[in-house]
Write a protein that holds these residues in place. Sequence first.
Motif, PDB file in Angstrom:
ATOM      1  N   ALA A 207       3.546   7.609  -0.268  1.00  0.00           N
ATOM      2  CA  ALA A 207       3.701   7.568  -2.180  1.00  0.00           C
ATOM      3  C   ALA A 207       4.684   6.354  -2.045  1.00  0.00           C
ATOM      4  O   ALA A 207       5.183   5.352  -2.700  1.00  0.00           O
ATOM      5  CB  ALA A 207       4.565   8.695  -2.730  1.00  0.00           C
ATOM      6  N   TRP A 208       5.368   6.359  -1.535  1.00  0.00           N
ATOM      7  CA  TRP A 208       6.615   5.398  -0.691  1.00  0.00           C
ATOM      8  C   TRP A 208       6.143   4.087   0.069  1.00  0.00           C
ATOM      9  O   TRP A 208       7.144   3.308  -0.523  1.00  0.00           O
ATOM     10  CB  TRP A 208       8.308   6.226   0.391  1.00  0.00           C
ATOM     11  CG  TRP A 208       9.184   5.025   0.413  1.00  0.00           C
ATOM     12  CD1 TRP A 208      10.709   5.441  -0.171  1.00  0.00           C
ATOM     13  CD2 TRP A 208       9.356   3.984   1.121  1.00  0.00           C
ATOM     14  NE1 TRP A 208      11.053   4.497  -0.100  1.00  0.00           N
ATOM     15  CE2 TRP A 208      10.499   3.383   1.185  1.00  0.00           C
ATOM     16  CE3 TRP A 208       8.811   3.702   2.306  1.00  0.00           C
ATOM     17  CZ2 TRP A 208      11.604   2.006   1.617  1.00  0.00           C
ATOM     18  CZ3 TRP A 208       9.060   2.397   2.585  1.00  0.00           C
ATOM     19  CH2 TRP A 208      10.867   1.846   2.857  1.00  0.00           C
ATOM     20  N   ALA A 210       2.691   3.325  -0.551  1.00  0.00           N
ATOM     21  CA  ALA A 210       2.808   2.630  -1.881  1.00  0.00           C
ATOM     22  C   ALA A 210       3.849   1.945  -3.269  1.00  0.00           C
ATOM     23  O   ALA A 210       2.655   1.176  -3.658  1.00  0.00           O
ATOM     24  CB  ALA A 210       1.855   3.973  -2.919  1.00  0.00           C
ATOM     25  N   GLY A 211       4.599   2.828  -3.108  1.00  0.00           N
ATOM     26  CA  GLY A 211       5.280   2.583  -3.933  1.00  0.00           C
ATOM     27  C   GLY A 211       6.060   1.136  -4.009  1.00  0.00           C
ATOM     28  O   GLY A 211       6.155  -0.442  -4.746  1.00  0.00           O
ATOM     29  N   ILE A 212       6.001   0.320  -2.909  1.00  0.00           N
ATOM     30  CA  ILE A 212       7.237  -0.669  -2.127  1.00  0.00           C
ATOM     31  C   ILE A 212       5.717  -1.240  -2.263  1.00  0.00           C
ATOM     32  O   ILE A 212       6.403  -2.530  -2.980  1.00  0.00           O
ATOM     33  CB  ILE A 212       7.204  -0.729  -0.608  1.00  0.00           C
ATOM     34  CG1 ILE A 212       9.114   0.513  -0.879  1.00  0.00           C
ATOM     35  CG2 ILE A 212       7.528  -1.826  -0.738  1.00  0.00           C
ATOM     36  CD1 ILE A 212       9.475   0.088  -1.521  1.00  0.00           C
ATOM     37  N   GLY A 214       2.773  -1.541  -4.337  1.00  0.00           N
ATOM     38  CA  GLY A 214       2.784  -1.629  -5.864  1.00  0.00           C
ATOM     39  C   GLY A 214       3.631  -2.424  -6.315  1.00  0.00           C
ATOM     40  O   GLY A 214       3.207  -3.288  -7.598  1.00  0.00           O
ATOM     41  N   TYR A 215       5.498  -2.799  -6.009  1.00  0.00           N
ATOM     42  CA  TYR A 215       5.846  -2.771  -6.281  1.00  0.00           C
ATOM     43  C   TYR A 215       6.156  -4.716  -6.189  1.00  0.00           C
ATOM     44  O   TYR A 215       6.223  -5.074  -7.516  1.00  0.00           O
ATOM     45  CB  TYR A 215       7.682  -2.453  -6.445  1.00  0.00           C
ATOM     46  CG  TYR A 215       9.409  -3.277  -7.383  1.00  0.00           C
ATOM     47  CD1 TYR A 215       9.404  -2.845  -8.497  1.00  0.00           C
ATOM     48  CD2 TYR A 215       9.211  -3.634  -6.317  1.00  0.00           C
ATOM     49  CE1 TYR A 215       9.449  -3.605  -9.490  1.00  0.00           C
ATOM     50  CE2 TYR A 215      10.112  -5.135  -7.215  1.00  0.00           C
ATOM     51  CZ  TYR A 215      10.579  -4.233  -8.295  1.00  0.00           C
ATOM     52  OH  TYR A 215      11.552  -5.413  -9.136  1.00  0.00           O
ATOM     53  N   TYR A 251       1.304   0.119 -13.195  1.00  0.00           N
ATOM     54  CA  TYR A 251       2.080  -0.574 -12.231  1.00  0.00           C
ATOM     55  C   TYR A 251       2.330   1.939 -12.098  1.00  0.00           C
ATOM     56  O   TYR A 251       2.323   2.075 -11.028  1.00  0.00           O
ATOM     57  CB  TYR A 251       3.593  -0.686 -12.075  1.00  0.00           C
ATOM     58  CG  TYR A 251       4.103  -0.479 -10.398  1.00  0.00           C
ATOM     59  CD1 TYR A 251       3.763  -0.311  -9.531  1.00  0.00           C
ATOM     60  CD2 TYR A 251       5.317  -0.259 -10.852  1.00  0.00           C
ATOM     61  CE1 TYR A 251       4.713  -0.156  -9.031  1.00  0.00           C
ATOM     62  CE2 TYR A 251       6.446   0.249  -9.693  1.00  0.00           C
ATOM     63  CZ  TYR A 251       6.418  -0.105  -9.001  1.00  0.00           C
ATOM     64  OH  TYR A 251       7.042   0.699  -7.987  1.00  0.00           O
ATOM     65  N   VAL A 252       2.347   2.336 -13.406  1.00  0.00           N
ATOM     66  CA  VAL A 252       2.946   3.377 -13.425  1.00  0.00           C
ATOM     67  C   VAL A 252       1.623   4.432 -13.226  1.00  0.00           C
ATOM     68  O   VAL A 252       2.110   5.549 -12.725  1.00  0.00           O
ATOM     69  CB  VAL A 252       3.504   3.749 -14.810  1.00  0.00           C
ATOM     70  CG1 VAL A 252       3.707   5.393 -15.448  1.00  0.00           C
ATOM     71  CG2 VAL A 252       4.679   3.202 -15.646  1.00  0.00           C
ATOM     72  N   LEU A 255       1.669   4.985  -9.334  1.00  0.00           N
ATOM     73  CA  LEU A 255       2.182   5.783  -8.842  1.00  0.00           C
ATOM     74  C   LEU A 255       2.112   7.568  -9.237  1.00  0.00           C
ATOM     75  O   LEU A 255       2.372   7.914  -8.006  1.00  0.00           O
ATOM     76  CB  LEU A 255       3.941   5.288  -9.421  1.00  0.00           C
ATOM     77  CG  LEU A 255       4.724   3.988  -9.493  1.00  0.00           C
ATOM     78  CD1 LEU A 255       6.277   3.981  -9.997  1.00  0.00           C
ATOM     79  CD2 LEU A 255       4.863   4.138  -7.395  1.00  0.00           C
ATOM     80  N   ALA A 258      -0.441   7.465  -6.698  1.00  0.00           N
ATOM     81  CA  ALA A 258       0.343   7.639  -4.771  1.00  0.00           C
ATOM     82  C   ALA A 258       0.978   9.064  -5.049  1.00  0.00           C
ATOM     83  O   ALA A 258       1.254   9.369  -3.881  1.00  0.00           O
ATOM     84  CB  ALA A 258       0.579   6.058  -4.854  1.00  0.00           C
ATOM     85  N   THR A 259       1.389   9.637  -6.080  1.00  0.00           N
ATOM     86  CA  THR A 259       2.304  10.116  -5.626  1.00  0.00           C
ATOM     87  C   THR A 259       1.757  11.716  -6.199  1.00  0.00           C
ATOM     88  O   THR A 259       2.262  13.064  -6.082  1.00  0.00           O
ATOM     89  CB  THR A 259       3.683  10.142  -6.446  1.00  0.00           C
ATOM     90  OG1 THR A 259       3.140  10.468  -7.999  1.00  0.00           O
ATOM     91  CG2 THR A 259       4.386   8.405  -6.557  1.00  0.00           C
TER      92      THR A 259
END
Length: 357
Positions: A207-208, A210-212, A214-215, A251-252, A255, A258-259
């Motif tokens: 998740a971490w 993917a979040g980076i 994705g951002y 993006y939301v 996330l 991904a999470t």
Amino acid sequence: MDNGGTPASGETLTFGHTIRPAAFVGLSLKNGLLNIITLTLYRFWGKTEVRRRVWSHVTLNEEPFEYTGRGKELFLGFLLAMLAVGAPYLALILAIQFVSPLFTLLLIPVYIGLIVLIGMAIFMTYRYQASRTRWRGVRFHLSGEPSRYGWSYLGYALLSGITFGWYSPAMTMKLAEKIWSGMQYGDQRLSWARAYKHNLYGPFAIAWIAGIFGYGALIAAIIPSAAASASAGTEPSVLLFLRFYAYGFAYVLFLIIATAAYHAAVMREIAASIRMADARFTLDVKAGALMGLTLSNIALIVLSLGFLQPVAMARTVKFLIDRLSSAGTAPLMSAHQAPRGPKTGEGLADAFDVSPF
């Protein structure tokens, strides 16, 4: 009862429900319309009615729970919170603008204080709702001090920030322990024994990362549009803002996907770590099912302009109860009444909009 007529040492815990989410549509429309008419003032009474109805459809050993909270309690709690938090914060902002910029130095301790207050708000929400929940006429109770939980929340949040979020799984479990180890049914206290059955850092790492990425993709999508608008020397158009909102919404959703595995693992681990005498709990939540529930609830709320939020809450509770089971026994029949809870509701949680329910 045994042959001698004395209460058995314990009973197994079987959870069930009679929730039909479609039955909440009428209540959702009623609450939504009254919120519009009263400029959202009715939300305290609407929230109470939704909880009362949901609680009454959840059963333990075929006996329903009862929610005894009142809308007036939530309303008074909100007013007290706004007086205690909103008024001083507004006074500080006015002092910065009209008295002296030196008051800006006070913003750092104010922001630190706000994080502590958010932690206190979360604890007070659990405490209030526990005190307003009954089963077999015996109410639940959460012992502990909101301020202690708030300072712990601040400390764990700082550690998460320093570690770029990698302390977050430990923070989540430590805060869960502070809640559930202080929870009681009457005078029967629950306990906490970390299960270590489910790997949290594996799905968190996914998740971490993917979040980076994705951002980064979000910024890469926004910059060309913003640069084109700036180079043209024109004011940003409505279409440009809508495009930014669309990127943010995408993006939301990314996330959430991904999470999902991480959040499912956290829910399973928390349930496995809670004890009540000899009773153990299992919450069989999988990432795909949780993702489907979350995305469908978001669609339900967005497409209904927020009117069907009670339906989403009913669907969530139904989802969890369907997957909750227990093994072992607990001496429920021997529980004595818990002390009365706070007089007002979760005002700080309403002020910060951080209520877990």
